[in-house]
Motif scaffolding. Sequence first.
Motif, short mmCIF file in Angstrom:
data_model
loop_
_atom_site.label_atom_id
_atom_site.label_comp_id
_atom_site.label_asym_id
_atom_site.label_seq_id
_atom_site.Cartn_x
_atom_site.Cartn_y
_atom_site.Cartn_z
N LYS A 35 -11.91 110.13 51.49
CA LYS A 35 -11.96 111.25 52.45
C LYS A 35 -12.88 112.36 51.96
O LYS A 35 -13.51 113.05 52.76
N SER A 36 -12.93 112.56 50.64
CA SER A 36 -13.74 113.61 50.02
C SER A 36 -14.53 113.01 48.86
O SER A 36 -14.16 113.17 47.70
N PRO A 37 -15.60 112.29 49.19
CA PRO A 37 -16.37 111.62 48.13
C PRO A 37 -17.02 112.63 47.17
O PRO A 37 -17.34 113.75 47.57
N PRO A 38 -17.19 112.21 45.92
CA PRO A 38 -17.88 113.09 44.98
C PRO A 38 -19.36 113.22 45.35
O PRO A 38 -19.92 112.34 46.03
N SER A 39 -19.97 114.29 44.89
CA SER A 39 -21.41 114.43 45.04
C SER A 39 -22.10 113.46 44.08
O SER A 39 -21.45 112.88 43.20
N ARG A 40 -23.37 113.29 44.24
CA ARG A 40 -24.13 112.43 43.33
C ARG A 40 -23.95 112.90 41.89
O ARG A 40 -23.70 112.10 40.99
N GLU A 41 -24.05 114.22 41.68
CA GLU A 41 -23.93 114.78 40.33
C GLU A 41 -22.53 114.52 39.77
O GLU A 41 -22.38 114.15 38.60
N GLN A 42 -21.49 114.72 40.60
CA GLN A 42 -20.12 114.46 40.15
C GLN A 42 -19.91 112.98 39.81
O GLN A 42 -19.27 112.65 38.81
N LEU A 43 -20.45 112.10 40.64
CA LEU A 43 -20.30 110.67 40.42
C LEU A 43 -20.98 110.24 39.12
O LEU A 43 -20.40 109.52 38.31
N ILE A 44 -22.18 110.73 38.91
CA ILE A 44 -22.90 110.41 37.67
C ILE A 44 -22.12 110.93 36.46
O ILE A 44 -21.97 110.22 35.46
N LYS A 45 -21.59 112.14 36.56
CA LYS A 45 -20.82 112.72 35.46
C LYS A 45 -19.57 111.90 35.18
O LYS A 45 -19.24 111.62 34.02
N ILE A 47 -19.00 108.71 35.79
CA ILE A 47 -19.39 107.42 35.22
C ILE A 47 -19.83 107.61 33.76
O ILE A 47 -19.41 106.85 32.88
N ASP A 48 -20.64 108.64 33.50
CA ASP A 48 -21.09 108.91 32.13
C ASP A 48 -19.93 109.25 31.21
O ASP A 48 -19.84 108.74 30.09
N ALA A 50 -16.88 108.43 31.44
CA ALA A 50 -16.05 107.24 31.24
C ALA A 50 -16.78 106.19 30.39
O ALA A 50 -16.23 105.11 30.14
N MET A 51 -17.99 106.53 29.96
CA MET A 51 -18.81 105.66 29.12
C MET A 51 -19.12 104.32 29.80
O MET A 51 -19.04 103.25 29.20
N LEU A 52 -19.45 104.41 31.08
CA LEU A 52 -19.78 103.23 31.87
C LEU A 52 -21.21 103.33 32.39
O LEU A 52 -21.82 104.39 32.38
N LYS A 53 -21.70 102.22 32.87
CA LYS A 53 -22.94 102.16 33.64
C LYS A 53 -22.54 102.09 35.11
O LYS A 53 -21.44 101.63 35.44
N PRO A 54 -23.40 102.55 36.02
CA PRO A 54 -23.03 102.49 37.45
C PRO A 54 -22.53 101.12 37.90
O PRO A 54 -21.55 101.02 38.64
N ARG A 55 -23.15 100.04 37.42
CA ARG A 55 -22.71 98.70 37.83
C ARG A 55 -21.27 98.44 37.40
O ARG A 55 -20.51 97.77 38.10
#
Length: 134
Positions: A35-45, A47-48, A50-55
């Motif tokens: 319902k309230s997706p993160p922004s691109r910046e929030q999503l990248i943060k 993922i980073d 959590a020590m993950l890659k986007p995939r």
Amino acid sequence: MSATIYHNPDCGTSRNTLALIRHAGIEPTVIEYLKSPPSREQLIKLIDEAMLKPREALREKGTPFAELGLGEAGITDDVILDAMLKHPILINRPFVVTALGARLCRPSEVVLDILPPITQPFTKEDGEVVVSQS
């Protein structure tokens, strides 16, 4: 301690993770990311942190993963992030952020890495008992 969970109430793993956080005595900020997706910046943060890659944060089951060709060779992180932002169901869940770090909590017990130790066993929806490892 404060906590934020990027939650999907239709997901059993997400519900169990939320219940584990509350079992630890924390009332988290709950973000229903569909319902309230993160922004691109929030999503990248997320993922980073959590020590993950986007995939690694990409959900396949029950999503347009295959239709969008996201399993094909040569798909870049930017293409994956763009797809996640356009179709938030592609964001795997639940992500949890506390002062102790961020994790993609699959399975739900992963959240214990970033919570204070729980003192009482917790029973998941499927009847599995979880005990904090100290």
